[in-house]
Design an enzyme around this catalytic site. Structure first.
Site, PDB file in Angstrom:
ATOM      1  N   GLU A  72       0.804  -1.222   0.000  1.00  0.00           N
ATOM      2  CA  GLU A  72       0.000   0.000   0.000  1.00  0.00           C
ATOM      3  C   GLU A  72       0.839   1.275   0.000  1.00  0.00           C
ATOM      4  O   GLU A  72       0.424   2.303  -0.518  1.00  0.00           O
ATOM      5  CB  GLU A  72      -0.951  -0.010   1.209  1.00  0.00           C
ATOM      6  N   ASP A  98      33.291  18.768 -23.403  1.00  0.00           N
ATOM      7  CA  ASP A  98      34.121  19.827 -23.955  1.00  0.00           C
ATOM      8  C   ASP A  98      35.168  20.210 -22.915  1.00  0.00           C
ATOM      9  O   ASP A  98      35.200  19.650 -21.813  1.00  0.00           O
ATOM     10  CB  ASP A  98      33.285  21.022 -24.396  1.00  0.00           C
ATOM     11  N   ASP A 124      28.034  24.221 -24.110  1.00  0.00           N
ATOM     12  CA  ASP A 124      27.634  25.525 -23.593  1.00  0.00           C
ATOM     13  C   ASP A 124      27.165  26.480 -24.680  1.00  0.00           C
ATOM     14  O   ASP A 124      26.569  27.510 -24.385  1.00  0.00           O
ATOM     15  CB  ASP A 124      28.775  26.175 -22.814  1.00  0.00           C
ATOM     16  N   GLU A 166       3.852 -11.838   5.482  1.00  0.00           N
ATOM     17  CA  GLU A 166       2.423 -11.727   5.804  1.00  0.00           C
ATOM     18  C   GLU A 166       1.610 -12.823   5.140  1.00  0.00           C
ATOM     19  O   GLU A 166       0.614 -13.307   5.694  1.00  0.00           O
ATOM     20  CB  GLU A 166       1.908 -10.359   5.360  1.00  0.00           C
ATOM     21  N   ASP A 225       5.798   0.404   8.124  1.00  0.00           N
ATOM     22  CA  ASP A 225       6.719   0.221   6.992  1.00  0.00           C
ATOM     23  C   ASP A 225       7.000   1.476   6.190  1.00  0.00           C
ATOM     24  O   ASP A 225       8.053   1.582   5.563  1.00  0.00           O
ATOM     25  CB  ASP A 225       6.160  -0.850   6.042  1.00  0.00           C
TER      26      ASP A 225
END
Length: 940
Positions: A315, A357, A660, A729, A759
């Site tokens: 969840e 570069d 750049d 679980e 958790d």
């Protein structure tokens, strides 16, 4: 007045008409230059400050309209459409229905329904808060890279934020600048622009300040538009449209409304969510079907199956994932790496080639003239940076060289102001020439006043020269001053000003110049040649200006390497990242800098120029990129850079490119990671890139790669953490089913308490885990690697299996120790309540040790220190505190059907947790030994 696209209407402050959208007035492109200022209520001196403020209030900021966002309530409701949320909402609805059908009503069923609904609401609130926070963060990060424009206000040249431009502003444009508003050109010097953003035309097009016939404004050769960029030349222009009134604003509104594409990581997570949700529903349905024929009631069987489903759904994953990514982006911003796209965070972890570069990235980008070679003698120039503090060893001998170089410059030195020291507006090389001239005793502004410029031929990458024509107060005519690449310049010189005399440029003298150039370049100096010639016309042809020149001398400039770059280069080498230098500089200069920072270590690196690349076909280029370890590409054009990037990607490399300038934009866009310079970079480069270095340092690239790898690793860590306890679980529920035990070892409400109460905080703390010490000692991650790789699934099964065995053991131990037959157990049996409390507490305790175990993939957690992530320890303590409250507080005991645990129970559970940590440390030790025996093998 009308309402068409570019009509003129009366202005403000008595300054005349100002351009606004309209149709019936005169087209701004058709006006002569003098009338443009009148029509737009401006003048060649620009706007007065008061007028600019008034127009700013009238027209608003020069900004593109933001994409329309969903309202807060719609965004909040969207959080409930996540697949996990939908599954839980359905489960909650069915549970409410079951409660309504029960006779008598079981308050536990109502509590479960409310708990599931509460989980969904809590996740939605967290997700909504994180989305809102991410939007605010993105806005603040965008503000860290301001866009500016050079304008004339009250006759003075200023830099102002682009959002402050107003109609009538006179702006100065140079090569590399992004155009920040729609403008009519009034003065041009060989200007070309790239209109690809508006027209799709990729080739640069020339621009002129002369009036053109009325017609579609996009076809007007004397107008430039917001969103385009100046490729070459310089110009002055008057703004006639800003913000949403621009042509680009019209297109931008359409583009902003398009939905944002989902990143590969988001797609992986969505795919994982579908599979997990499908597995949860299927498993719950099967177990419901298995228990129903055994005599269990419909509601109890459903509650049992619901517990299985809830056990399989992580969840807290959606909120944890988004927070972890946001933490990574913010960490990179604090380390001077601005990430503009979430995709870049993922790609950084697999980058294995960096095309960098030289100037500004590996070096300080503070060009300093170190030597001036004139009359066959090298003269030392002291001092560094842009402060005109220092001296020339023999200033009289180099005055002619430095005067010509200074007059052939468009840059300007800006004195210190506030916290800023001396700085340069314009090209840094030209800034160094101005500083050197000042050190030699020249007053550049006075020289410009005496010999004003009358014509200019800007630098371009083909000629590699810049020329100006200035009045000659002494001779009464004009002088052309030329500076540029020594090889190109020398080919156009017939004589040399040598110790006060003009000498023919014989082969011997030419060889001496070439030797001096090579000597300066070999020391890591960038070398410019300076020459001049008299001309009779005010605006001669470019060919006449740049032929039959007289050489004045050479100027050698040093851009010192940044001190932190060497360490970053070494870190990239350890990480398996190849660095290829791509520069427009002389090969000797490039090699000297590459050696200083550690890119080159061997005696003979592979050095290829642009001309050499042109001679290679595709197979030869692929062979070069494959076989050349240390590779320097010098004197390359934007096309060369683009070709190299494409070839590297064709080999399967993940390429990061730094740049750049406007000419770097194609390669930046095409690269897997385009990295622009935030300080010295042009607007075009910053827009093309997905990452902006706020300090312009290569070291920030290495840091960003390190953090990018860490972000991806942290996501995998909390996935392992979350899914491993799901096994713990699920397995007890399955074990009880097959053992014939009539009740569930852990209820759905308990599972929700674990998933959300115990958790989430540790998972978030894992998302903030600092990079592992050896993260840069591993090879780059393959772009084909998935989140749930075999190694990840293996760790989930390994850690989850140990937890499952532990909680199953304590559950059945309590059940059997009670001596009560299975069929006599009820929800209120004290032994049952103690057993399910032990299961819940066992999962929480083992997850505390599991969080410590998954902090590293290979390194021992004791090596990095148990206290090195205090947030994780604090989160674990909160989780244990929640579990203790559930066990001991009567009010929570009634909700969760739990019982108080004895100290001996906690000791047993802690022992299982230590066992889990020890098993994982043993596995890591075995992995480290395997890697040590086979360094090239898989480490994951």
């Amino acid at each position: 007045m009308g309402s068409g696209p570019h009509a003129l209407m009366p202005g403000d402050g008595g300054r005349g008409p100002v351009a606004v959208p309209g149709a019936d007035g005169p087209a701004v492109q058709a006006l002569p230059t003098a009338e443009v200022f009148v029509a737009l209520g401006s003048s060649p001196r620009g706007l007065a400050s008061g007028t600019a403020r008034t127009r700013r209030e009238r027209f608003g900021p020069n900004e593109l309209p933001h994409a329309r966002r969903r309202g807060a309530w719609r965004r909040l409701l969207a959080q409930f459409t996540d697949l996990f949320a939908v599954v839980l909402l359905i489960a909650s609805a069915i549970t409410f229905l079951a409660y309504g059908l029960e006779h008598p009503h079981d308050v536990g069923t109502l509590q479960l329904a409310l708990a599931i609904l509460g989980v969904v609401v809590l996740n939605a609130v967290i997700g909504f808060g994180q989305e809102y926070s991410a939007e605010r963060t993105a806005e603040s990060l965008r503000a860290m890279v301001p866009h500016t424009s050079r304008v004339l206000r009250d006759g003075e040249r200023l830099e102002v934020p682009a959002r402050d431009l107003v109609p009538g502003d006179v702006v100065a444009l140079e090569a590399g600048d992004a155009v920040s508003a729609d403008c009519r050109l009034v003065e041009t010097h060989e200007v070309t622009v790239n209109n690809a953003a508006l027209t799709g035309e990729s080739d640069p097009v020339g621009r002129s300040g002369e009036p053109v016939a009325a017609g579609p404004v996009l076809q007007a050769r004397n107008c430039v538009f917001m969103g385009t960029d100046v490729v070459a030349g310089s110009a002055k222009a008057v703004v006639f449209a800003t913000g949403a009134a621009t042509e680009f604003g019209r297109i931008f509104r359409l583009a902003a409304a398009a939905p944002r594409q989902r990143t590969p990581l988001q797609l992986q997570v969505a795919s994982m969510a579908r599979r997990v949700a499908g597995a949860a529903l299927a498993t719950g349905a099967v177990l419901f079907a298995v228990r129903l024929p055994t005599g269990q009631g419909l509601v109890s069987s459903f509650v049992f199956a619901l517990g299985v489903m809830v056990a399989l759904v992580p969840e807290g994953l959606p909120a944890t994932l988004s927070v972890s990514l946001a933490i990574g982006v913010r960490r990179m911003a604090r380390r001077h790496a601005l990430i503009k796209q979430l995709l870049a965070v993922e790609t950084l972890g697999s980058t294995n080639v960096v095309c960098t570069d030289k100037t500004g990235t590996l070096t300080r980008a503070e060009m300093t003239v170190a030597q001036v070679w004139a009359g066959g003698v090298a003269h030392i120039v002291s001092g560094v940076g842009y402060a005109p503090v220092g001296a020339v060893s023999d200033p009289e001998a180099v005055l002619a060289v430095l005067r010509a170089a200074a007059l052939c410059c468009n840059a300007r030195l800006v004195p210190p102001s506030g916290r800023e020291g001396w700085r340069v507006l314009g090209d840094t090389t030209e800034g160094a020439l101005l500083v050197a001239a000042a050190k030699a005793g020249l007053d550049v502004e006075a020289e410009e006043a005496v010999a004003p410029r009358v014509a200019e031929y800007p630098f371009d990458s083909v000629r590699k020269l810049m020329s100006t024509v200035n009045s000659d107060p002494e001779g009464g005519g004009y002088r052309a001053f030329v500076k540029g690449a020594p090889q190109e310049l020398l080919a156009r010189c017939h004589t040399a000003d040598w110790r006060g005399e003009r000498l023919p440029l014989t082969d011997e003298l030419r060889a001496a110049v070439i030797a001096a150039n090579d000597e300066l370049a070999s020391r890591g100096l960038r070398v410019l040649g300076v020459a001049w010639r008299p001309v009779t016309d005010r605006r001669p042809a470019q060919h006449d200006v740049e032929s039959e020149l007289s050489l004045l001398g050479l100027v050698g400039m040093l851009d010192p390497p940044r001190p932190e770059v060497s360490e970053a280069v070494e870190a990239c080498g350890r990480a398996g990242i190849r660095i290829v230098m791509v520069t427009g500089d002389h090969p000797l200069t490039a090699e000297a800098v590459a050696r200083r920072v550690g890119i080159v270590r061997r005696p003979a690196p592979t050095v290829i120029t642009g001309a050499g690349l042109d001679a290679l076909d595709a197979p030869a280029l692929d062979k070069l990129l494959t076989e050349s370890g240390e590779l320097l590409l010098c004197r390359v054009s934007p096309e060369h850079k683009m070709r190299v990037v494409t070839a590297l990607q064709g080999r399967g490399d993940v390429v990061a490119v730094t740049g750049d300038g406007a000419n770097d934009a194609p390669a930046l866009k095409h690269a897997d990671i385009g990295v622009a310079m935030g300080v010295s970079g042009t607007d075009v480069a910053r827009e093309a890139a997905v990452m902006v270095l706020l300090d312009d340092s290569f070291a920030s690239i290495a840091t960003a790669v390190r953090l990018g790898r860490s972000v991806y690793q942290n996501i995998r860590k909390f996935l392992i953490y979350l899914f491993s306890h799901n096994i713990a679980e699920l397995v007890p529920i399955l074990a009880a089913t097959f053992a014939g035990f009539p009740l569930v070892p852990i209820s759905a409400v308990q599972i929700l308490a674990i998933d959300l109460g115990s958790d989430v905080l540790p998972a978030l703390a894992l998302g903030a885990e600092p990079p592992e010490p050896d993260v840069m000692d591993r090879p780059p991650r393959s772009r084909r690697e998935r989140l749930f790789s075999g190694a990840v699934v293996g760790r989930i099964l390994f850690l989850g299996g140990i937890q499952a065995l532990g909680v199953c053991a304590v559950f059945f131990w309590h059940i059997h120790a009670s001596g009560i037959p299975y069929t006599d157990f009820t929800k209120d049996t004290p032994a049952y309540r103690e057993a399910i409390t032990m299961v819940q507490a066992g999962i929480v305790v083992s997850q505390f040790f599991n969080a410590l175990a998954v902090r590293t993939e290979q390194q021992s957690v004791f090596r990095i220190g148990l206290l090195s992530n205090p947030w994780l320890l604090a989160a674990g303590c909160v989780s244990l505190g929640v579990m203790a409250a559930i066990s001991y507080l009567p009010a929570l005991q009634a909700v969760f059907n739990t019982a108080p645990l004895d100290p001996s129970d906690w000791a047993v559970l802690a022992g299982f947790g230590v066992l889990l940590l020890g098993a994982e440390e043993t596995r890591k030790g075995w992995v480290r030994r395997r890697v040590a025996r086979n360094p090239k093998g898989s480490t994951r």
